[in-house]
Scaffold this active site. Structure first.
Site, PDB file in Angstrom:
ATOM      1  N   THR A 104       0.878  -1.188   0.000  1.00  0.00           N
ATOM      2  CA  THR A 104       0.000   0.000   0.000  1.00  0.00           C
ATOM      3  C   THR A 104       0.911   1.232   0.000  1.00  0.00           C
ATOM      4  OG1 THR A 104      -0.218  -0.225   2.406  1.00  0.00           O
ATOM      5  CG2 THR A 104      -2.016  -1.081   1.074  1.00  0.00           C
ATOM      6  N   LYS A 145       3.965  -7.103   3.898  1.00  0.00           N
ATOM      7  CA  LYS A 145       3.757  -5.674   3.598  1.00  0.00           C
ATOM      8  C   LYS A 145       3.465  -4.980   4.930  1.00  0.00           C
ATOM      9  CE  LYS A 145       0.468  -3.545   3.076  1.00  0.00           C
ATOM     10  NZ  LYS A 145      -0.184  -2.556   3.981  1.00  0.00           N
ATOM     11  N   THR A 172       1.696  -8.962  11.651  1.00  0.00           N
ATOM     12  CA  THR A 172       1.617  -7.690  10.967  1.00  0.00           C
ATOM     13  C   THR A 172       0.561  -7.738   9.886  1.00  0.00           C
ATOM     14  OG1 THR A 172       2.808  -5.977   9.876  1.00  0.00           O
ATOM     15  CG2 THR A 172       3.261  -8.210   9.166  1.00  0.00           C
ATOM     16  N   GLU A 228       5.853   4.356   7.480  1.00  0.00           N
ATOM     17  CA  GLU A 228       5.415   5.557   6.760  1.00  0.00           C
ATOM     18  C   GLU A 228       6.219   6.775   7.209  1.00  0.00           C
ATOM     19  OE1 GLU A 228       0.829   4.487   5.544  1.00  0.00           O
ATOM     20  OE2 GLU A 228       1.204   5.419   7.472  1.00  0.00           O
ATOM     21  N   ASN A 271      -0.485  10.341   5.873  1.00  0.00           N
ATOM     22  CA  ASN A 271      -1.736   9.949   6.512  1.00  0.00           C
ATOM     23  C   ASN A 271      -2.801  11.014   6.502  1.00  0.00           C
ATOM     24  OD1 ASN A 271      -1.526   7.132   7.451  1.00  0.00           O
ATOM     25  ND2 ASN A 271       0.387   7.963   8.245  1.00  0.00           N
TER      26      ASN A 271
END
Lengths: 391, 391
Positions: A147, A173, A184, A262, A386
């Site tokens: 993603t 991922k 995860t 991220e 985000n």
């Protein structure tokens, strides 16, 4: 005695295991729907999220009580979570369609992406029609499940010893909503090791506890966290060797998730020792990975050890400032009641924090509880990624 | 029956209470050391942080078991935390010096700022020499305790009823390391209400639970959180009226702290109802205020309700997706298993999220537990402020 050697091809390192991915149009121009399949039925063990709102694909596997399968269908960009009965029906419909294209035994679906949106079944069916079922590309599958991940997470090893040999490979991922409370986001591990079925689940759980359950990107536990372990049983088996190899696979993938958190610019190991017990060591280490003030100090490369101490104090574990010791790698900044932090020490600690990866040691000086948790920093880019996720 | 009227002068609204601040050089050019004092000895109640590493000023008050005082000395930029016995000795030395300048009864110190650095006693003593002990400026005191706060937090009311009348005023500071587990960073409330001594502590604790303990800026509980309630007993008293007035004071100051959260652009109330019990409602509401994914969605004004649902599911409370209901103000986005979120609803919810303050309602549909928690968004500026804090 055994030897663990890195090999290529991730989950496709195992004979008879196929994987691939296609561009179904969920992403702008990248792989977004993928599959793992096998010539024979695979024994499978899995761990799922502790989030109470488990996603439809997880409910489906639990509902059907699947112990063997030869097909996993995976998609990104849509988590199929909070979609109720309809979400499960969508999976049934898609897998029914799949069975008209290839022989399947108890197929499984696995999804990641936005929560609370129904799957686009047509797009997924069109993806199925585009699959090359004889493809053996672990990499395309790894890309299909990404993603906000910025790189593919794959690994494989061959393990040889007196017992014979086996291979093991994995893909995962991560990126965001990462504070696995069981596993995860998505992780798929294939092996040909001839593990006794009754040992699979226990070993997976044991190794998961010190790998995926030890990482955090943002303290948010997703609805879709899943880790699958599948075996063809064509190889040999030795418990010690298998656990060691599984740990290497899961640790590599878990750390890759932290490295690719991220917006993350650093991956940091918080090594807590001297806690009352293992559980308290884990509480303290996880608290450090989740503290915004610690994470922003990491980003600023600021050895502000007071934030580390404060986080330990707030974490709920037994601690005493006269017993606490904090170091950045080998640079001690606070030692059992003594502040050692001066200009020179600060400079040394700051230099260590400039690295992309380093360790912070916290010794509580109370008992013999130990735990290492892995976290990353909090940067402008985390906020950007985000705040703009869906727009 | 009683009437609550806003009045001026914050904590100095009470006759015989003095306050002020001076520039001691801890900040570049702003007030950084302040005092509150009284002509008479004040009855005092207080709540302190649950952080295990309580700062020296807190240890000092507990050690001396202070129940009455006529002097509070406060400083910003240094928390005097993790400073051990030396930190307490520094306070004793400073207060000893203070007693040579003015008559004090069991004086108290209160500090906020960086953790793990010894106080600069000389600077504080010089500040004491500069105090105008007859000053009555609640505002200067409020400024002296600010760290990354961007505005002063002050409030005062007069309460009148058949029972007579009393006044109450308060100041607080917040901004970062705000997830009070007992009280916020620093809050000082003065009153002349004639509260029975045995009721002071209970009332303070009760009101604190729904005000300061209901807010979070970043989920980090500091080493210095303190709230003090002091009374001259010169006024009248009515329990109901006093609780109501105290709630108004503490709610205003707590909300100001959220509004002024580091980098915050929005203050959001998370109204959780239908939980199994009050404790679970609180767990869910607090989890929402602390989720990075919820906080970044607020900043992005993105009505990504899936993140709200996921956070509830991960919070550990009893919940069921068939019973859950989520609304942005009066716009329902998810209703007990039904996804109502379409383009039109999304647009309406997005409009609501553009406001500086709004409410998000989460009904778990299980029991009658209710709790409202107050949080803010996570912006680039939060990262900037905290990555650069000491540099």
């Amino acid at each position: 005695m055994f030897r663990i050697t890195p090999i290529k091809n991730g989950i496709c390192c195992i004979d008879g295991i196929y994987a691939g991915g296609v561009k179904a149009g969920f992403k702008k121009d990248d792989y977004d729907v993928g599959f793992i399949r096998s010539d024979t039925s695979l024994d499978i063990a899995y761990l799922f999220t502790t989030n109470k709102f488990q996603a439809a694909p997880i409910k489906y596997v639990k509902l059907k009580n699947i112990k063997n399968t030869n097909f996993i269908l995976a998609n990104s960009k849509n988590a199929n979570a909070l979609t109720g009965i309809e979400g499960i029906k969508d999976i049934e419909d898609i897998l029914e369609f799949l069975s008209t294209k290839i022989d399947v035994i108890d197929p499984i679906m696995s999804s990641t992406g936005v929560i609370g949106v129904r799957l686009n079944k047509d797009k997924i069916k069109k993806a199925i029609e585009k699959f090359d079922f004889n493809e053996r590309s672990s990499n395309k599958f790894a890309r299909a499940i990404m993603t906000t991940d910025s790189f593919e997470k794959e690994i494989a090893f061959e393990v040889e010893g007196e017992f014979g040999k086996f291979k093991i490979g994995g893909v995962a991922k991560g990126a965001g909503m990462i504070n696995p409370a069981m596993a995860t986001m998505l992780c798929f591990i294939t092996t040909d090791a001839n593990i006794p079925q009754n040992e699979m689940q226990d070993i997976l759980r044991e190794i998961n506890e010190i790998t995926f359950n030890a990482i955090s990107v943002d303290g948010d536990t997703s609805t879709n966290d899943s880790v699958f372990l599948m075996t063809t049983r064509e190889g040999d088996y030795n418990k010690e060797a298998f656990k060691e190899a599984l740990k290497k696979v899961m640790q590599k993938l878990a750390l890759d998730i932290v490295r690719d958190g991220e917006g993350a610019t650093k991956a940091v190991a918080f090594v807590v020792s001297g806690a009352k017990n293992k559980n308290e060591a884990k509480m303290a280490a996880k608290a450090l990975t989740n503290s915004l003030l610690v994470k922003t100090a990491l980003f600023g490369e600021d050895p502000n050890w007071g934030r580390i101490a404060s986080t330990i104090g707030a974490s709920g574990v037994e601690c005493d400032e006269e017993k606490l010791k904090i170091s950045f790698e080998n640079v001690i900044v606070y030692n059992r009641g003594k502040i050692l932090f001066d200009e020179e020490i600060e400079k040394k600690a700051h230099e260590i924090m400039k690295r992309r990866e380093f360790k912070i040691y916290v010794d509580l000086g109370i008992g013999d509880g130990k735990f290492t948790a892995y976290g990353c920093d909090l940067s402008y880019d985390y906020v950007k990624i985000n705040a703009e996720y869906r727009t």
